[in-house]
Write a protein that holds these residues in place. Structure first.
Motif, short mmCIF file in Angstrom:
data_model
loop_
_atom_site.label_atom_id
_atom_site.label_comp_id
_atom_site.label_asym_id
_atom_site.label_seq_id
_atom_site.Cartn_x
_atom_site.Cartn_y
_atom_site.Cartn_z
N ILE A 107 -2.92 -10.86 -32.34
CA ILE A 107 -3.75 -12.00 -31.62
C ILE A 107 -4.96 -12.26 -32.73
O ILE A 107 -5.31 -11.25 -33.43
N ILE A 108 -5.06 -13.40 -32.83
CA ILE A 108 -6.20 -13.89 -33.75
C ILE A 108 -7.33 -14.74 -33.24
O ILE A 108 -7.30 -15.70 -32.26
N VAL A 109 -8.65 -14.66 -33.77
CA VAL A 109 -9.85 -15.50 -33.30
C VAL A 109 -10.43 -15.76 -34.55
O VAL A 109 -10.62 -14.79 -35.42
N SER A 110 -10.73 -16.77 -34.95
CA SER A 110 -11.70 -17.29 -35.97
C SER A 110 -12.99 -16.80 -35.72
O SER A 110 -13.76 -16.66 -34.95
N LYS A 111 -13.41 -16.05 -37.05
CA LYS A 111 -14.77 -15.38 -37.22
C LYS A 111 -15.83 -16.54 -36.98
O LYS A 111 -17.07 -16.40 -36.57
N GLU A 112 -15.46 -17.76 -36.98
CA GLU A 112 -16.37 -19.07 -36.87
C GLU A 112 -16.94 -18.96 -35.34
O GLU A 112 -17.99 -19.47 -35.07
N PHE A 113 -15.84 -18.48 -34.27
CA PHE A 113 -16.19 -18.49 -32.93
C PHE A 113 -16.91 -17.29 -32.29
O PHE A 113 -17.12 -17.30 -31.03
N LEU A 114 -16.70 -16.39 -32.92
CA LEU A 114 -17.26 -15.00 -32.48
C LEU A 114 -17.94 -14.11 -33.66
O LEU A 114 -17.38 -13.86 -34.32
N GLY A 115 -19.08 -13.84 -32.99
CA GLY A 115 -19.95 -13.00 -33.96
C GLY A 115 -20.95 -12.40 -33.21
O GLY A 115 -21.35 -12.29 -32.09
N GLU A 116 -22.08 -11.74 -34.26
CA GLU A 116 -23.16 -10.91 -33.78
C GLU A 116 -23.94 -11.90 -32.98
O GLU A 116 -24.10 -12.98 -33.18
N GLY A 117 -24.55 -11.26 -31.85
CA GLY A 117 -25.30 -12.09 -30.93
C GLY A 117 -24.70 -12.68 -29.80
O GLY A 117 -25.28 -13.22 -28.62
N THR A 137 -11.26 -6.44 -26.46
CA THR A 137 -12.33 -5.80 -26.73
C THR A 137 -12.62 -5.24 -28.24
O THR A 137 -13.48 -4.97 -28.87
N ALA A 138 -11.16 -4.90 -28.70
CA ALA A 138 -11.30 -4.76 -30.41
C ALA A 138 -11.76 -5.77 -31.23
O ALA A 138 -12.51 -5.66 -32.14
N LEU A 139 -11.35 -7.01 -30.71
CA LEU A 139 -11.80 -8.15 -31.46
C LEU A 139 -13.14 -8.35 -31.48
O LEU A 139 -13.88 -8.60 -32.43
N ILE A 140 -13.71 -7.85 -30.18
CA ILE A 140 -15.20 -8.24 -29.76
C ILE A 140 -15.92 -7.17 -30.72
O ILE A 140 -16.93 -7.51 -31.27
N LYS A 141 -15.50 -5.79 -30.77
CA LYS A 141 -16.31 -4.77 -31.48
C LYS A 141 -16.06 -5.17 -32.82
O LYS A 141 -17.16 -5.11 -33.68
N ASP A 142 -15.05 -5.63 -33.60
CA ASP A 142 -14.82 -5.96 -34.96
C ASP A 142 -15.74 -7.14 -35.35
O ASP A 142 -16.28 -6.99 -36.59
N SER A 143 -16.05 -7.99 -34.50
CA SER A 143 -17.08 -9.14 -34.72
C SER A 143 -18.47 -8.90 -34.44
O SER A 143 -19.20 -9.53 -35.19
N GLY A 144 -18.77 -7.77 -34.17
CA GLY A 144 -20.29 -7.38 -33.95
C GLY A 144 -20.77 -7.99 -32.62
O GLY A 144 -22.05 -7.81 -32.43
#
Length: 193
Positions: A107-117, A137-144
């Protein structure tokens, strides 16, 4: 949420292998009136929780997540199961095992749409073994970003996913928890009913 339990009993079909088909109203043909009630209930349950994004996984969670997002007035991001030319740049990725399909996929999410804050509420239609939710939840954690909680429409309480997610300290709100179901009689028993 009695309206949901009644609908599962009326239109849900129990199949062999612990499969509950709810494609008449939830994940193939979608009952938008029911989705609105689901959205209101998730808004009530997560009232006062800071949320600025909803995350789901394609495909069955998208419709529900969009209606829920209306009540929170936030955008929906969905994890794609295949990389396409439309996703440019860097991505977060992880592997997820599907109970329904019996396969493992990225599964993939662009870093443009998920990150710190970002304060993220995960929304999905089903929770069985919890692999999709763990992947998100792993993607959320990886994104900060920060996981605010998870809202699930139907949890199979007789499988280990929900227990494991709760033991990991994640706030999990399931609208219908199925404790047992019988493919021979079609009987479905819900928790706390």
């Amino acid at each position: 949420m009695q309206i949901l339990l009644d609908r599962i009993r009326k239109d849900g079909v129990v199949k062999a292998g612990n499969v509950l088909k709810v494609d008449r109203f939830l994940n193939h043909q979608m009952d938008i009136g029911l989705f609105k009630e689901i959205g209101k209930e998730f808004k009530r349950r997560f009232e006062g929780t800071e949320i600025n994004k909803i995350l789901t996984i394609e495909a069955s969670g998208i419709g529900i997540a969009c209606i829920v997002a209306e009540y929170f007035d936030v955008p929906v991001v969905f994890a794609k199961k295949t990389k396409t030319k439309n996703i440019a740049g860097d991505v977060y990725t992880t592997k997820v095992e599907s109970f329904t399909h019996g396969t493992v996929y990225d599964i993939i999410v662009s870093k443009e749409f998920l990150g710190e804050g970002d304060k993220v509420l995960v929304i999905d239609d089903f929770l069985a073994n919890g692999k999709a939710l763990e992947g998100l939840t792993a993607l959320i954690k990886d994104s900060g970003a920060e996981l605010a909680g998870a809202g699930i429409v139907i949890e199979k309480g007789f499988q280990e996913g929900g227990k494991r997610i709760r033991e990991n300290g994640i706030r999990l709100e399931s609208l219908a928890i199925v404790d047992s179901m019988d493919d021979k009689t079609g009987e479905i028993v819900f928790r706390n009913e």
